[in-house]
Design a protein around this motif. Structure first.
Motif, PDB file in Angstrom:
ATOM      1  N   GLU A 226       4.818   5.358   1.171  1.00  0.00           N
ATOM      2  CA  GLU A 226       5.018   6.943   1.090  1.00  0.00           C
ATOM      3  C   GLU A 226       5.808   7.439   2.053  1.00  0.00           C
ATOM      4  O   GLU A 226       6.585   8.474   1.669  1.00  0.00           O
ATOM      5  CB  GLU A 226       3.601   7.708   1.019  1.00  0.00           C
ATOM      6  N   HIS A 227       6.172   6.780   2.889  1.00  0.00           N
ATOM      7  CA  HIS A 227       6.911   7.260   4.199  1.00  0.00           C
ATOM      8  C   HIS A 227       8.077   6.430   4.116  1.00  0.00           C
ATOM      9  O   HIS A 227       9.204   7.108   4.962  1.00  0.00           O
ATOM     10  CB  HIS A 227       6.213   6.711   5.487  1.00  0.00           C
TER      11      HIS A 227
ATOM     12  N   ARG B  34       0.923  -1.320  -0.072  1.00  0.00           N
ATOM     13  CA  ARG B  34       0.105   0.034   0.054  1.00  0.00           C
ATOM     14  C   ARG B  34       0.915   1.330  -0.030  1.00  0.00           C
ATOM     15  O   ARG B  34       1.888   1.262   0.812  1.00  0.00           O
ATOM     16  CB  ARG B  34      -0.870   0.075   1.252  1.00  0.00           C
ATOM     17  N   TRP B  35       0.599   2.240  -0.904  1.00  0.00           N
ATOM     18  CA  TRP B  35       1.328   3.476  -1.096  1.00  0.00           C
ATOM     19  C   TRP B  35       0.932   4.312   0.334  1.00  0.00           C
ATOM     20  O   TRP B  35       1.501   4.927   0.974  1.00  0.00           O
ATOM     21  CB  TRP B  35       1.045   4.108  -2.282  1.00  0.00           C
ATOM     22  N   ARG B  36      -0.213   4.840   0.230  1.00  0.00           N
ATOM     23  CA  ARG B  36      -0.847   5.828   1.413  1.00  0.00           C
ATOM     24  C   ARG B  36      -0.869   5.304   2.623  1.00  0.00           C
ATOM     25  O   ARG B  36      -1.206   4.341   2.985  1.00  0.00           O
ATOM     26  CB  ARG B  36      -2.149   6.294   0.840  1.00  0.00           C
ATOM     27  N   GLY B  37      -0.299   6.266   3.444  1.00  0.00           N
ATOM     28  CA  GLY B  37       0.181   5.802   4.700  1.00  0.00           C
ATOM     29  C   GLY B  37       0.956   4.898   5.068  1.00  0.00           C
ATOM     30  O   GLY B  37       1.400   4.054   6.348  1.00  0.00           O
TER      31      GLY B  37
ATOM     32  N   LYS C  57       8.812  10.287  -2.917  1.00  0.00           N
ATOM     33  CA  LYS C  57       7.677  10.669  -3.832  1.00  0.00           C
ATOM     34  C   LYS C  57       8.300  10.546  -5.292  1.00  0.00           C
ATOM     35  O   LYS C  57       9.199  11.116  -5.682  1.00  0.00           O
ATOM     36  CB  LYS C  57       7.102  12.117  -3.499  1.00  0.00           C
TER      37      LYS C  57
ATOM     38  N   ARG D 221      -1.546  11.203 -10.128  1.00  0.00           N
ATOM     39  CA  ARG D 221      -2.083  11.418  -8.668  1.00  0.00           C
ATOM     40  C   ARG D 221      -2.302  13.070  -8.495  1.00  0.00           C
ATOM     41  O   ARG D 221      -3.115  13.515  -7.678  1.00  0.00           O
ATOM     42  CB  ARG D 221      -1.266  10.888  -7.675  1.00  0.00           C
TER      43      ARG D 221
END
Length: 361
Positions: free
Chosen positions: A199-200, A193-196, A204, A219
């Motif tokens: 991505e950390h 999973r990217w979001r949350g 980007k 996006r």
């Protein structure tokens, strides 16, 4: 003998209609009125019909049920009662400990389940090739064992060098692991999973580029379109239409009212204005029609729909000015076609290669 292997792993998880659902050759998934699911094997012995329970779906997978039914079938063919054999602790089809399938098995099932949803054999092979090329370390792993370090080992070597490919690979891994969770082969959060999540850890994605046409990551496109809608200039409406239709800028520069059928919601670009020299039909969404309808009502059939301040055709220079005002660097008008293709490849069931030959032709 009727058809066998009628059910799929996804089907047995999603069936809700009470009753017996045949897999073939005597094996059935029984869905009870209360929603419980269990396997049974129906057979004949000494002319009498018999039923043998093989266990609930929560502990016996489709593959295991087929194996159990096969062993029971072999006993029945010898005139032996598989139920009695199990009770007497003779060689019998007792379920083995459940083992999660491999990433490869789930990926193949994922594509097979979508065979009727716009995916052809070429695209299924493209999906498989992408995974075997870039996600080879996942291919033979049980899906229950795959964690964030395994996903990062796939993505990090290509994240900066091949951002488009890396984004596509990540999205496909995420969808395959989501399918594995739905089928009960995984628990917990999706490590792709990217979001949350990723991505950390991963930087980007840089603004994508295809050749010399720098593109905005898909996006970021919705926010850019919102900024365009705050501007009243013809150039802003023309650029929004380019984004909505994935058209080439030259096709919109020369767009005339007679090319648009508002009732059918289709824009037909004549052959002489197409790069390939053949007419091209473009489906129009409601936002695209909202841009075009008032303009068509205000001009003649042969008039341009977008013009500069002198009444002539627009040029790409006006779009570059819009990028500067929006403070968006390293983006080109043509690059929105790349953004569209990447969105379709990652977020929809349309193969990117097919889009090049259809929508983007």
């Amino acid at each position: 003998m009727g058809a066998i292997n009628r059910l799929s792993a996804r089907t047995v998880q999603t069936l809700t209609e009470p009753g017996r659902h045949a897999d073939g050759d005597g094996l059935y998934l029984v869905v009870d009125e209360g929603g419980g699911k269990r396997w049974v094997y129906l057979f004949r012995l000494a002319g009498k019909r018999r039923e043998m329970g093989l266990g609930p779906l929560r502990t016996v997978s489709l593959a295991q049920a087929r194996d159990l039914a096969g062993k029971a079938r072999a006993l029945a063919a010898q005139g032996l009662d598989p139920v009695a054999a199990r009770q007497a602790d003779l060689p019998s089809p007792e379920p083995a400990p459940r083992t999660a399938p491999t990433f490869a098995a789930i990926a193949d099932a994922f594509m097979d389940d979508r065979a009727g949803k716009r995916r052809n054999a070429k695209h299924r092979q493209q999906w498989r090739n992408t995974q075997t090329t870039y996600a080879a370390n996942l291919w033979t792993m049980p899906v229950s064992n795959i964690g964030t370090p395994d996903v990062l080992a796939v993505l990090r070597p290509i994240w900066r060098e091949k951002p488009e490919t890396a984004s596509r690979v990540r999205g496909r891994i995420e969808r395959i692991l989501d399918a594995a969770k739905v089928e009960g082969h995984r628990e917990g959060e999706n490590p792709a999973r990217w979001r949350g999540h990723l991505e950390h850890t991963l930087p980007k994605a840089a603004k994508l580029s295809r050749g010399h046409h720098a593109a905005l990551p898909y996006r970021d496109v919705p926010a850019f379109v919102e900024s365009l809608r705050s501007r009243v200039a013809d150039s802003a409406r023309a650029l929004e239409l380019i984004i909505l239709t994935a058209a080439r800028s030259g096709e919109v520069h020369g767009m005339r009212a007679s090319e648009v059928d508002l009732v059918a919601a289709v824009w037909t670009v004549p052959a002489e204005r197409m790069k390939g020299g053949r007419p091209h039909r473009v489906p129009l969404s409601r936002p695209a029609l909202a841009i075009l309808a008032p303009r068509i009502a205000a001009v003649g059939p042969d008039d341009l729909l977008f013009t500069n301040t002198r009444g002539g055709a627009l040029s790409d220079m006006v779009f570059e000015a819009l990028f500067r005002r929006a403070k968006v660097a390293d983006v080109t008008t043509h690059g929105f076609r790349s953004s569209f293709r990447d969105w379709a490849g990652d977020e929809t069931d349309w193969p990117a290669a097919g889009l090049v030959d259809t929508v983007l032709s």
